[in-house]
Scaffold this motif. Structure first.
Motif, PDB file in Angstrom:
ATOM      1  N   GLN A  52       7.134  -9.236  -6.700  1.00 54.75           N
ATOM      2  CA  GLN A  52       8.531  -8.883  -6.954  1.00 54.75           C
ATOM      3  C   GLN A  52       8.548  -7.536  -7.645  1.00 54.75           C
ATOM      4  O   GLN A  52       7.530  -7.113  -8.191  1.00 54.75           O
ATOM      5  N   GLN A  53       9.693  -6.860  -7.632  1.00 55.55           N
ATOM      6  CA  GLN A  53       9.790  -5.560  -8.298  1.00 55.55           C
ATOM      7  C   GLN A  53       9.622  -5.778  -9.803  1.00 55.55           C
ATOM      8  O   GLN A  53      10.480  -6.444 -10.390  1.00 55.55           O
ATOM      9  N   TYR A  54       8.600  -5.320 -10.494  1.00 62.08           N
ATOM     10  CA  TYR A  54       7.437  -4.591 -10.041  1.00 62.08           C
ATOM     11  C   TYR A  54       6.194  -5.251 -10.620  1.00 62.08           C
ATOM     12  O   TYR A  54       5.470  -4.672 -11.402  1.00 62.08           O
ATOM     13  N   SER A  55       5.956  -6.489 -10.208  1.00 63.74           N
ATOM     14  CA  SER A  55       4.772  -7.194 -10.690  1.00 63.74           C
ATOM     15  C   SER A  55       4.400  -8.293  -9.715  1.00 63.74           C
ATOM     16  O   SER A  55       5.164  -8.631  -8.811  1.00 63.74           O
ATOM     17  N   HIS A  60       6.488  -5.796  -0.256  1.00 64.82           N
ATOM     18  CA  HIS A  60       5.369  -5.386  -1.094  1.00 64.82           C
ATOM     19  C   HIS A  60       4.098  -5.614  -0.282  1.00 64.82           C
ATOM     20  O   HIS A  60       4.157  -5.937   0.904  1.00 64.82           O
ATOM     21  N   CYS A  73      -0.160  -2.823  -5.545  1.00 66.47           N
ATOM     22  CA  CYS A  73       0.818  -2.971  -4.464  1.00 66.47           C
ATOM     23  C   CYS A  73       0.676  -1.722  -3.598  1.00 66.47           C
ATOM     24  O   CYS A  73       0.624  -0.608  -4.103  1.00 66.47           O
ATOM     25  N   TYR A 130       5.413   0.935  -0.437  1.00 62.69           N
ATOM     26  CA  TYR A 130       6.421   1.525  -1.329  1.00 62.69           C
ATOM     27  C   TYR A 130       7.588   0.556  -1.462  1.00 62.69           C
ATOM     28  O   TYR A 130       8.213   0.170  -0.477  1.00 62.69           O
ATOM     29  N   CYS A 131       7.860   0.110  -2.720  1.00 63.80           N
ATOM     30  CA  CYS A 131       8.847  -0.956  -2.913  1.00 63.80           C
ATOM     31  C   CYS A 131       9.958  -0.560  -3.876  1.00 63.80           C
ATOM     32  O   CYS A 131      10.769  -1.387  -4.268  1.00 63.80           O
ATOM     33  N   GLY A 174       9.538   1.724  -9.225  1.00 62.76           N
ATOM     34  CA  GLY A 174       8.429   1.281 -10.077  1.00 62.76           C
ATOM     35  C   GLY A 174       7.167   0.976  -9.293  1.00 62.76           C
ATOM     36  O   GLY A 174       6.216   0.416  -9.843  1.00 62.76           O
ATOM     37  N   HIS A 175       7.149   1.338  -8.010  1.00 69.21           N
ATOM     38  CA  HIS A 175       6.018   0.988  -7.141  1.00 69.21           C
ATOM     39  C   HIS A 175       4.654   1.376  -7.707  1.00 69.21           C
ATOM     40  O   HIS A 175       3.714   0.592  -7.698  1.00 69.21           O
ATOM     41  N   GLU A 176       4.552   2.609  -8.235  1.00 68.82           N
ATOM     42  CA  GLU A 176       3.211   3.069  -8.654  1.00 68.82           C
ATOM     43  C   GLU A 176       2.720   2.332  -9.888  1.00 68.82           C
ATOM     44  O   GLU A 176       1.542   2.365 -10.193  1.00 68.82           O
ATOM     45  N   MET A 213       2.975  -0.959 -10.132  1.00 66.52           N
ATOM     46  CA  MET A 213       2.801  -2.359  -9.738  1.00 66.52           C
ATOM     47  C   MET A 213       1.335  -2.632  -9.405  1.00 66.52           C
ATOM     48  O   MET A 213       0.861  -2.310  -8.320  1.00 66.52           O
TER      49      MET A 213
END
Ligand code: CUA
Length: 186
Positions: free
Chosen positions: A85-88, A113, A148, A151-152, A155-157, A159
């Protein structure tokens, strides 16, 4: 006149044959690349299509919180369930055995993700509404990172998950009936 026409016909024919040979060669090269990467790098086949309702994941069914993490079944099978989930990831730290087959079952709640584990061939895309599953094996014990890789969002980078691969006997000693293992600091 008619000989000029048949000459033109002959040229066109030869050109068409040349192009069709080129196209056939390209198709054969692509097929060879697919077979080579599939066998040589043990690339994962696409996940089978199994659906799940992302709106009720946390309320009922396989992906409720107390069922997430690694399970050592009575039959000796190892299954790890996780959610992105965003972002974990949930859980953020996985405990897995070395040298035993491990089946992953994972899905996403909100956006697309994915994850890859270190330099292994565990690599999957997680799409809301679908359960991604694959079975793999980790030959060596040790710590791995699990970023991850789709690209989600903003906060993607940030995750990332962590993976602890334990020697099989240590893992088995740790796993108790009906327990789900993880290594999230409590
Ligand atoms: Cu989740 Cu990128």
């Amino acid at each position: 006149m008619s000989s000029a026409r048949s000459e033109a016909h002959h040229v066109a024919d030869a050109a068409e044959r040349r192009w069709s040979r080129l196209v056939a060669a390209i198709v054969l090269v692509l097929l060879a690349v697919m077979v080579f990467t599939g066998l040589h790098w043990a690339a994962m086949p696409p996940s089978r299509v199994e659906t799940v309702d992302p709106r009720t994941l946390h309320i009922r069914g396989e992906f409720v919180e107390e069922n997430l993490g690694t399970e050592l079944g009575a039959d000796g099978k190892v299954t790890v369930r996780l959610i992105a989930q965003q972002y974990s990831f949930e859980p953020q730290c996985l405990v897995l055995p070395a040298g035993m087959p491990v089946t992953f079952r994972a899905t996403a709640t909100d956006a697309i993700h994915g994850f890859i584990i270190g330099t292994t061939n565990a690599n999957v895309m997680l799409v809301p509404g679908f359960v991604a599953t694959f079975t793999t094996r980790f030959e060596r014990a040790g710590e791995r990172l699990m970023p991850c890789h789709e690209y989600c969002g903003t906060g993607h980078e940030a995750m990332w998950g962590r993976v602890q691969v334990l020697p099989a006997d240590e893992f088995i000693a740790k796993a108790r009936a009906n327990e789900r293992l993880n290594c999230v600091p409590s």
